[in-house]
Write a protein that holds these residues in place. Structure first.
Motif, PDB file in Angstrom:
ATOM      1  N   ILE A   1      47.200  44.835  27.475  1.00  0.00           N
ATOM      2  CA  ILE A   1      47.951  46.021  27.882  1.00  0.00           C
ATOM      3  C   ILE A   1      48.158  46.891  26.645  1.00  0.00           C
ATOM      4  CG2 ILE A   1      50.109  46.914  28.840  1.00  0.00           C
ATOM      5  CD1 ILE A   1      50.373  44.261  30.383  1.00  0.00           C
ATOM      6  N   ASP A   2      47.723  48.129  26.763  1.00  0.00           N
ATOM      7  CA  ASP A   2      47.754  49.059  25.640  1.00  0.00           C
ATOM      8  C   ASP A   2      48.972  49.968  25.665  1.00  0.00           C
ATOM      9  OD1 ASP A   2      46.624  50.558  23.377  1.00  0.00           O
ATOM     10  OD2 ASP A   2      46.316  52.149  24.855  1.00  0.00           O
ATOM     11  N   SER A   3      49.312  50.493  26.839  1.00  0.00           N
ATOM     12  CA  SER A   3      50.350  51.511  26.891  1.00  0.00           C
ATOM     13  C   SER A   3      50.822  51.706  28.323  1.00  0.00           C
ATOM     14  CB  SER A   3      49.804  52.837  26.358  1.00  0.00           C
ATOM     15  OG  SER A   3      48.679  53.238  27.124  1.00  0.00           O
ATOM     16  N   LYS A   4      51.875  52.522  28.425  1.00  0.00           N
ATOM     17  CA  LYS A   4      52.330  52.938  29.751  1.00  0.00           C
ATOM     18  C   LYS A   4      51.516  54.149  30.155  1.00  0.00           C
ATOM     19  CE  LYS A   4      56.593  51.571  30.953  1.00  0.00           C
ATOM     20  NZ  LYS A   4      57.972  51.820  31.333  1.00  0.00           N
ATOM     21  N   MET A   5      51.270  54.257  31.438  1.00  0.00           N
ATOM     22  CA  MET A   5      50.593  55.432  31.969  1.00  0.00           C
ATOM     23  C   MET A   5      51.533  56.115  32.943  1.00  0.00           C
ATOM     24  SD  MET A   5      47.799  53.484  34.405  1.00  0.00           S
ATOM     25  CE  MET A   5      47.595  54.728  35.631  1.00  0.00           C
ATOM     26  N   GLY A   6      51.140  57.229  33.500  1.00  0.00           N
ATOM     27  CA  GLY A   6      51.984  57.955  34.440  1.00  0.00           C
ATOM     28  C   GLY A   6      52.445  57.078  35.591  1.00  0.00           C
ATOM     29  N   GLY A   7      53.612  57.351  36.091  1.00  0.00           N
ATOM     30  CA  GLY A   7      54.133  56.576  37.205  1.00  0.00           C
ATOM     31  C   GLY A   7      54.710  55.240  36.788  1.00  0.00           C
ATOM     32  N   ASP A   8      54.995  55.062  35.487  1.00  0.00           N
ATOM     33  CA  ASP A   8      55.628  53.857  34.957  1.00  0.00           C
ATOM     34  C   ASP A   8      54.764  52.602  35.121  1.00  0.00           C
ATOM     35  OD1 ASP A   8      57.811  52.759  33.550  1.00  0.00           O
ATOM     36  OD2 ASP A   8      58.541  51.852  35.406  1.00  0.00           O
ATOM     37  N   ASP A   9      53.458  52.752  35.153  1.00  0.00           N
ATOM     38  CA  ASP A   9      52.560  51.604  35.230  1.00  0.00           C
ATOM     39  C   ASP A   9      51.878  51.430  33.876  1.00  0.00           C
ATOM     40  OD1 ASP A   9      50.911  49.493  36.244  1.00  0.00           O
ATOM     41  OD2 ASP A   9      51.055  50.397  38.228  1.00  0.00           O
ATOM     42  N   TYR A  10      50.985  50.443  33.768  1.00  0.00           N
ATOM     43  CA  TYR A  10      50.361  50.117  32.489  1.00  0.00           C
ATOM     44  C   TYR A  10      48.857  50.337  32.522  1.00  0.00           C
ATOM     45  CZ  TYR A  10      54.730  47.466  32.105  1.00  0.00           C
ATOM     46  OH  TYR A  10      56.042  47.091  32.106  1.00  0.00           O
ATOM     47  N   LEU A  11      48.319  50.591  31.336  1.00  0.00           N
ATOM     48  CA  LEU A  11      46.887  50.732  31.110  1.00  0.00           C
ATOM     49  C   LEU A  11      46.454  49.583  30.199  1.00  0.00           C
ATOM     50  CD1 LEU A  11      44.268  52.509  31.228  1.00  0.00           C
ATOM     51  CD2 LEU A  11      45.102  53.590  29.129  1.00  0.00           C
ATOM     52  N   ALA A  12      45.340  48.924  30.546  1.00  0.00           N
ATOM     53  CA  ALA A  12      44.862  47.785  29.752  1.00  0.00           C
ATOM     54  C   ALA A  12      43.356  47.887  29.546  1.00  0.00           C
ATOM     55  CB  ALA A  12      45.206  46.476  30.461  1.00  0.00           C
TER      56      ALA A  12
ATOM     57  N   TYR B   1      33.885  42.186  29.438  1.00  0.00           N
ATOM     58  CA  TYR B   1      33.310  41.086  30.212  1.00  0.00           C
ATOM     59  C   TYR B   1      32.087  40.554  29.469  1.00  0.00           C
ATOM     60  CZ  TYR B   1      36.000  42.465  34.386  1.00  0.00           C
ATOM     61  OH  TYR B   1      36.999  42.750  35.277  1.00  0.00           O
ATOM     62  N   TYR B   2      31.780  39.295  29.719  1.00  0.00           N
ATOM     63  CA  TYR B   2      30.600  38.670  29.132  1.00  0.00           C
ATOM     64  C   TYR B   2      29.329  39.395  29.601  1.00  0.00           C
ATOM     65  CZ  TYR B   2      26.960  35.175  28.387  1.00  0.00           C
ATOM     66  OH  TYR B   2      25.804  34.526  28.012  1.00  0.00           O
ATOM     67  N   ASN B   3      28.429  39.626  28.662  1.00  0.00           N
ATOM     68  CA  ASN B   3      27.117  40.247  28.953  1.00  0.00           C
ATOM     69  C   ASN B   3      27.230  41.630  29.585  1.00  0.00           C
ATOM     70  OD1 ASN B   3      25.087  38.774  27.864  1.00  0.00           O
ATOM     71  ND2 ASN B   3      24.606  37.639  29.726  1.00  0.00           N
ATOM     72  N   ASP B   4      28.299  42.342  29.276  1.00  0.00           N
ATOM     73  CA  ASP B   4      28.466  43.688  29.816  1.00  0.00           C
ATOM     74  C   ASP B   4      28.780  44.610  28.646  1.00  0.00           C
ATOM     75  OD1 ASP B   4      29.170  46.044  31.069  1.00  0.00           O
ATOM     76  OD2 ASP B   4      30.468  45.101  32.540  1.00  0.00           O
ATOM     77  N   GLY B   5      27.965  45.601  28.440  1.00  0.00           N
ATOM     78  CA  GLY B   5      28.142  46.514  27.326  1.00  0.00           C
ATOM     79  C   GLY B   5      29.215  47.560  27.545  1.00  0.00           C
ATOM     80  N   ASN B   6      29.805  47.581  28.717  1.00  0.00           N
ATOM     81  CA  ASN B   6      30.787  48.616  29.049  1.00  0.00           C
ATOM     82  C   ASN B   6      32.213  48.161  28.766  1.00  0.00           C
ATOM     83  OD1 ASN B   6      28.819  50.434  30.155  1.00  0.00           O
ATOM     84  ND2 ASN B   6      28.725  49.085  31.936  1.00  0.00           N
ATOM     85  N   LEU B   7      33.017  49.093  28.325  1.00  0.00           N
ATOM     86  CA  LEU B   7      34.442  48.842  28.176  1.00  0.00           C
ATOM     87  C   LEU B   7      35.062  48.718  29.569  1.00  0.00           C
ATOM     88  CD1 LEU B   7      37.027  48.782  26.397  1.00  0.00           C
ATOM     89  CD2 LEU B   7      37.132  51.265  26.709  1.00  0.00           C
ATOM     90  N   VAL B   8      35.926  47.734  29.751  1.00  0.00           N
ATOM     91  CA  VAL B   8      36.623  47.555  31.024  1.00  0.00           C
ATOM     92  C   VAL B   8      38.018  48.164  30.871  1.00  0.00           C
ATOM     93  CG1 VAL B   8      37.444  45.921  32.753  1.00  0.00           C
ATOM     94  CG2 VAL B   8      35.351  45.428  31.461  1.00  0.00           C
ATOM     95  N   THR B   9      38.297  49.170  31.669  1.00  0.00           N
ATOM     96  CA  THR B   9      39.604  49.820  31.657  1.00  0.00           C
ATOM     97  C   THR B   9      40.309  49.460  32.956  1.00  0.00           C
ATOM     98  OG1 THR B   9      38.727  51.658  30.355  1.00  0.00           O
ATOM     99  CG2 THR B   9      40.803  52.036  31.522  1.00  0.00           C
ATOM    100  N   LYS B  10      41.523  48.943  32.822  1.00  0.00           N
ATOM    101  CA  LYS B  10      42.299  48.540  33.993  1.00  0.00           C
ATOM    102  C   LYS B  10      43.545  49.416  34.078  1.00  0.00           C
ATOM    103  CE  LYS B  10      43.638  45.695  37.319  1.00  0.00           C
ATOM    104  NZ  LYS B  10      43.029  45.748  38.616  1.00  0.00           N
ATOM    105  N   GLU B  11      43.605  50.222  35.114  1.00  0.00           N
ATOM    106  CA  GLU B  11      44.788  51.024  35.374  1.00  0.00           C
ATOM    107  C   GLU B  11      45.650  50.307  36.408  1.00  0.00           C
ATOM    108  OE1 GLU B  11      43.082  54.724  36.651  1.00  0.00           O
ATOM    109  OE2 GLU B  11      42.974  55.476  34.593  1.00  0.00           O
ATOM    110  N   TYR B  12      46.902  50.694  36.480  1.00  0.00           N
ATOM    111  CA  TYR B  12      47.846  50.155  37.470  1.00  0.00           C
ATOM    112  C   TYR B  12      47.975  48.633  37.362  1.00  0.00           C
ATOM    113  CZ  TYR B  12      47.089  54.862  39.093  1.00  0.00           C
ATOM    114  OH  TYR B  12      46.965  56.224  39.145  1.00  0.00           O
ATOM    115  N   VAL B  13      48.191  48.173  36.147  1.00  0.00           N
ATOM    116  CA  VAL B  13      48.360  46.744  35.876  1.00  0.00           C
ATOM    117  C   VAL B  13      49.593  46.207  36.579  1.00  0.00           C
ATOM    118  CG1 VAL B  13      48.821  45.065  34.047  1.00  0.00           C
ATOM    119  CG2 VAL B  13      47.113  46.868  33.693  1.00  0.00           C
TER     120      VAL B  13
END
Length: 191
Positions: free
Chosen positions: A145-156, A160-172
Motif C-alpha cells: 500500500i503506497d498511499s490514500k486515493m480519492g474516496g478514502d481508499d488505498y492505492l497499492a 507478478y511472476y513472469n509479468d513485465g507489467n506493474l500491477v496497480t491495485k486501486e480500492y484496496v
C-alpha cells in the motif's frame, strides 16, 4: 557592544546549523526522489510463490536499505508455497524490523476500523504497508500500500511472476472488506 555582536553571530550560526541539519536528514520513507511506484517498476517477482519476500524487498529498496538489484530474500525463499507473513514477524533485515499484524480470522467480526486506522497511521508516518489480498480463485498475493486515493481508499503496487507489467491495485480497502479482512506486515526503521 562587541559582546552583543558576538552573541548575535553565535545565535545566527547555531540556528543556521540547526535548520540545515534538520532539512538534510529527512526520516526514512519521506523525501525520497524515488517513489514506491518507481521502485515497483524496476522490481520483479522471480519465482511463482515468492510474493511475500518480493514485497519486503520493495520496502527495503524504497527505504534505500539495499541495492536495486537485491533479490536475496526471494532467492532464499524460492517457490515456498506454505509461507506467511509470520516467517518475517520480528525479523530485522538491513536495519528494518518487520511486524505481522491482524493475523486473525476473517469474517463479519473482523476489526476493519482498527485495521484501517493502523494503515492510516503508517501512511501518515511515511511508511508503506504490505497487505495480503485475493488474486484470482483460491490465490492470495502481496501488495504494498503506497498511499490514500480519492474516496478514502488505498492505492497499492505489486509485481507478478513472469509479468513485465506493474500491477496497480486501486480500492484496496474495498477488497479487504469484500474478503472479510486480511493481515498486514508493517515495519520500523531501527538503525
Amino acid at each position: 557592544m562587541h559582546l552583543k555582536i558576538f552573541n548575535l553571530i553565535f545565535l545566527l550560526i547555531f540556528c543556521s546549523c540547526f535548520f540545515c541539519s534538520a532539512q538534510r536528514s529527512p526520516s526514512i520513507g519521506k523525501g525520497h526522489t524515488k517513489t514506491l511506484r518507481g521502485v515497483a517498476l524496476e522490481h520483479k517477482q522471480i519465482y511463482s510463490f515468492s510474493c511475500i519476500p518480493m514485497s519486503i524487498e520493495m520496502i527495503l529498496k524504497f527505504n534505500k536499505r539495499v541495492a536495486p538489484d537485491y533479490y536475496d530474500l526471494q532467492k532464499d525463499w524460492k517457490d515456498k508455497n506454505d509461507g506467511t507473513f509470520s516467517n518475517f514477524d520480528g525479523r530485522t533485515i538491513s536495519g528494518i524490523k518487520f511486524k505481522h499484524q491482524f493475523n486473525i480470522s476473517r469474517g463479519d467480526d473482523f476489526p476493519f476500523d482498527s485495521l484501517f486506522k493502523t494503515i492510516d497511521a503508517e501512511l501518515a508516518e511515511g511508511r508503506k504497508v504490505i497487505v495480503s489480498l485475493p488474486s484470482g480463485r483460491d490465490f492470495w498475493h502481496m501488495f504494498v500500500i503506497d498511499s490514500k486515493m480519492g474516496g478514502d481508499d488505498y492505492l497499492a503496487f505489486s509485481r507478478y511472476y513472469n509479468d513485465g507489467n506493474l500491477v496497480t491495485k486501486e480500492y484496496v480497502k474495498r477488497s479487504i472488506r469484500e474478503c472479510g479482512g486480511t493481515d498486514i506486515l508493517t515495519y520500523r526503521v531501527i538503525n
